[in-house]
Design a protein around this motif. Structure first.
Motif, PDB file in Angstrom:
ATOM      1  N   VAL A  99       0.779  -1.182  -0.046  1.00 27.43           N
ATOM      2  CA  VAL A  99      -0.054   0.030  -0.128  1.00 27.43           C
ATOM      3  C   VAL A  99       0.750   1.077  -0.079  1.00 27.43           C
ATOM      4  N   SER A 103      -5.442   6.368  -5.878  1.00 28.38           N
ATOM      5  CA  SER A 103      -6.853   6.052  -5.583  1.00 28.38           C
ATOM      6  C   SER A 103      -6.717   4.664  -6.234  1.00 28.38           C
ATOM      7  N   SER A 104      -7.815   4.197  -5.297  1.00 34.27           N
ATOM      8  CA  SER A 104      -8.132   2.750  -6.076  1.00 34.27           C
ATOM      9  C   SER A 104      -9.744   2.640  -5.592  1.00 34.27           C
ATOM     10  N   VAL A 127     -11.125   0.236  -3.604  1.00 38.53           N
ATOM     11  CA  VAL A 127     -11.208  -0.091  -2.284  1.00 38.53           C
ATOM     12  C   VAL A 127     -10.664   0.598  -1.206  1.00 38.53           C
ATOM     13  N   GLN A 128      -9.899   1.614  -1.545  1.00 43.95           N
ATOM     14  CA  GLN A 128      -9.485   2.529  -0.455  1.00 43.95           C
ATOM     15  C   GLN A 128      -9.277   4.073  -1.007  1.00 43.95           C
ATOM     16  N   GLU A 129     -10.127   4.968  -0.204  1.00 42.09           N
ATOM     17  CA  GLU A 129      -9.801   6.348  -0.757  1.00 42.09           C
ATOM     18  C   GLU A 129      -8.510   6.938  -0.262  1.00 42.09           C
ATOM     19  N   PHE A 186      -5.371   5.843  -0.988  1.00 39.83           N
ATOM     20  CA  PHE A 186      -4.188   4.982  -1.028  1.00 39.83           C
ATOM     21  C   PHE A 186      -4.449   4.099  -2.329  1.00 39.83           C
ATOM     22  N   SER A 187      -3.068   3.554  -2.798  1.00 47.59           N
ATOM     23  CA  SER A 187      -3.098   2.845  -3.869  1.00 47.59           C
ATOM     24  C   SER A 187      -2.194   1.665  -3.818  1.00 47.59           C
ATOM     25  N   ASP A 201      -0.459  -4.988   5.401  1.00 46.16           N
ATOM     26  CA  ASP A 201      -1.165  -4.457   4.133  1.00 46.16           C
ATOM     27  C   ASP A 201      -2.405  -4.973   3.672  1.00 46.16           C
ATOM     28  N   TRP A 239      -5.230  -4.964   5.036  1.00 47.75           N
ATOM     29  CA  TRP A 239      -6.530  -3.946   5.220  1.00 47.75           C
ATOM     30  C   TRP A 239      -6.897  -3.172   4.283  1.00 47.75           C
ATOM     31  N   PHE A 240      -5.966  -3.017   3.399  1.00 50.79           N
ATOM     32  CA  PHE A 240      -6.158  -2.050   2.016  1.00 50.79           C
ATOM     33  C   PHE A 240      -7.239  -2.967   1.154  1.00 50.79           C
ATOM     34  N   ASN A 276      -9.717  -4.952   1.763  1.00 44.77           N
ATOM     35  CA  ASN A 276     -11.199  -4.776   2.315  1.00 44.77           C
ATOM     36  C   ASN A 276     -11.850  -6.225   1.913  1.00 44.77           C
TER      37      ASN A 276
END
Length: 101
Positions: free
Chosen positions: A29, A34-35, A37-39, A41-42, A71, A73-74, A76
């Motif tokens: 991470v 952007s991704s 699954v998580q704002e 973070f990429s 990592d 958690w990223f 989700n």
């Protein structure tokens, strides 16, 4: 969770990153970007032949691709799918919940 790589993505890693049998690639991470699954973070990757805490891994064509426990958690709850897009000459990451296509 699982990691899935297309044959074209594996070929890209071998050609562009010059990976050899036994090499290990860590997906990690990074802040910013952007991704879906998580704002904020990429996802990035690095060649890392000294993993600390492999939580998920897949081995293909003599290469190991993995994610460290810190990592997870990223994602989700999503699986990671890695493909190569020839038109833009880049890897593409997609995130799929288990059981979805």
């Amino acid at each position: 969770m699982k990691i899935d790589l297309s044959n074209t993505a594996i070929h890209w890693f071998k050609e562009e990153v010059d990976l050899k049998n036994g090499d290990k690639v860590r997906f990690y991470v990074k802040i910013y970007g952007s991704s879906p699954v998580q704002e904020g973070f990429s996802l990035a990757f690095t060649v890392d032949n000294e993993p600390i805490d492999i939580a998920v891994k897949t081995e293909k064509e003599g290469l190991t691709f993995f994610i460290e426990g810190a990592d997870l958690w990223f994602f989700n709850g999503h699986d990671l799918h890695v493909d190569y897009n020839k038109e833009i000459d880049e890897l593409e990451f997609s995130y799929v919940l288990p059981g979805e296509k």
